[in-house]
Design a protein around this motif. Structure first.
Motif, PDB file in Angstrom:
ATOM      1  N   GLN A 100       0.832  -1.208   0.000  1.00  0.00           N
ATOM      2  CA  GLN A 100       0.000   0.000   0.000  1.00  0.00           C
ATOM      3  C   GLN A 100       0.865   1.256   0.000  1.00  0.00           C
ATOM      4  N   PHE A 104       1.009   4.148  -2.796  1.00  0.00           N
ATOM      5  CA  PHE A 104       0.790   5.534  -2.367  1.00  0.00           C
ATOM      6  C   PHE A 104       1.909   6.427  -2.879  1.00  0.00           C
ATOM      7  N   ARG A 124      -0.825  11.431   5.203  1.00  0.00           N
ATOM      8  CA  ARG A 124      -1.520  10.673   4.152  1.00  0.00           C
ATOM      9  C   ARG A 124      -0.957   9.259   4.032  1.00  0.00           C
ATOM     10  N   ALA A 125       0.347   9.088   4.289  1.00  0.00           N
ATOM     11  CA  ALA A 125       0.935   7.746   4.257  1.00  0.00           C
ATOM     12  C   ALA A 125       0.359   6.878   5.374  1.00  0.00           C
ATOM     13  N   ALA A 128      -2.862   5.723   4.265  1.00  0.00           N
ATOM     14  CA  ALA A 128      -2.714   4.641   3.292  1.00  0.00           C
ATOM     15  C   ALA A 128      -2.557   3.300   3.993  1.00  0.00           C
ATOM     16  N   GLY A 132      -6.027   1.843   3.312  1.00  0.00           N
ATOM     17  CA  GLY A 132      -5.640   0.936   2.230  1.00  0.00           C
ATOM     18  C   GLY A 132      -5.224  -0.419   2.762  1.00  0.00           C
ATOM     19  N   LEU A 180      -6.759   4.414  -2.900  1.00  0.00           N
ATOM     20  CA  LEU A 180      -5.383   4.891  -2.707  1.00  0.00           C
ATOM     21  C   LEU A 180      -5.143   6.213  -3.429  1.00  0.00           C
ATOM     22  N   ILE A 183      -6.594   8.794  -1.197  1.00  0.00           N
ATOM     23  CA  ILE A 183      -5.721   9.017  -0.043  1.00  0.00           C
ATOM     24  C   ILE A 183      -4.523   9.872  -0.436  1.00  0.00           C
ATOM     25  N   ALA A 184      -3.929   9.551  -1.578  1.00  0.00           N
ATOM     26  CA  ALA A 184      -2.697  10.227  -1.984  1.00  0.00           C
ATOM     27  C   ALA A 184      -2.936  11.640  -2.506  1.00  0.00           C
TER      28      ALA A 184
END
Length: 282
Positions: A100, A104, A124-125, A128, A132, A180, A183-184
């Motif tokens: 994931q 990302f 954000r990671a 993820a 994710g 994803l 998210i990214a």
């Protein structure tokens, strides 16, 4: 503007051939090597657990294969490690989460700076990994439920669990196909990001399903060498093929650019449908 499948494919190819595309392909190749070790180790450990539970196969044969001459090493190759089942599970889950993070990072790498709404990469990671990774672990658990029930001597429940798990995985995978990417490249919280991901799928569901089908067809190519190695074991002498370990490495190498290309295509598709929505509340 509806999702343009041709544009997404062309953009994905251009991205794949760029420096960023080659970089992410190399990272996927390294990941595939480690993931193969983890999945092979899990397969071997699961086989041992089934044997300890009194599985149908005798020593040295694959459970249910009906071919006493096969051992689990024939299918895992030289990539499996001799570890306990809990360690094998941790390895598999760890690589699910690492996968994931790699995706990302690749999405952020493929996008233009102006397309990244939240520049806080660390937050954000983490999302993820949580969102994710949570979906990836859920899908993995659904796929394993059938095997667990079969190993416990309940094949009818195992078959039902496999059917239900497969349908749920398909529905979740489609609805959250842009998870994803959201998210990214999006800037919402956890719930808002989930809603945004589903909303972007609903913007052009037919087009993204067709696009995913085309990518699935492309994904068959890396699996050909591994499938050929299994066929050569079941029907020895039918094909004059390299060793199984060589064929597995070939599959890993072929899979890396396919993964990078698919990631780039889905990212472009997401950016297309997002650009069509000025303010949808999500």
């Amino acid at each position: 503007m509806a999702l343009q499948i041709g544009d997404a494919l062309r953009s994905g190819l251009d991205t794949l051939l760029s420096e960023d595309g080659l970089l992410i392909t190399g990272v996927f190749l390294l990941f595939n090597l480690g993931n193969t070790v983890a999945s092979s180790t899990f397969t071997a450990a699961l086989f041992d657990e089934m044997m300890n539970m009194g599985g149908p196969a005798g020593p040295g044969s694959v459970a249910g294969a009906g071919a006493p001459g096969f051992s689990v090493s024939d299918f895992t190759g030289p990539f499996s490690l001799d570890v306990a089942m809990p360690v094998a599970v941790v390895m598999v889950l760890l690589f699910l989460l690492i996968g994931q993070l790699i995706k990302f990072w690749g999405i952020r790498l493929f996008a233009e700076p102006r397309e990244i709404m939240d520049e806080n990469t660390s937050d954000r990671a983490v999302m993820a990994v949580v969102l994710g990774g949570g979906v990836a672990v859920l899908t993995f658990a659904l796929s394993m439920s059938s095997s667990a029930l079969n190993a416990s001597g309940r094949p009818l429940l195992g078959g039902l669990a496999g059917l239900v798990g497969g349908l749920l995985s398909l529905v979740v995978g489609l609805a959250l196909v842009y998870l994803l990417q959201s998210i990214a490249l999006y800037d919402g919280g956890y719930v808002a990001t989930l809603k945004h991901s589903v909303a972007r799928f609903m913007d052009a569901p037919a087009q993204i399903i067709v696009l995913l089908f085309l990518l699935a067809l492309l994904g068959i190519i890396p699996g050909i060498p591994s499938t050929a190695s299994v066929v050569s074991m079941v029907l020895p002498g039918t094909f004059n093929l390299p060793s199984q370990s060589v064929l597995q490495v070939v599959s890993m190498v072929l899979n890396a650019p396919v993964q990078a290309f698919s990631l780039a295509v889905i990212t472009d598709a997401y950016l297309q449908v997002r650009a069509d929505q000025d303010d949808d509340g999500f």
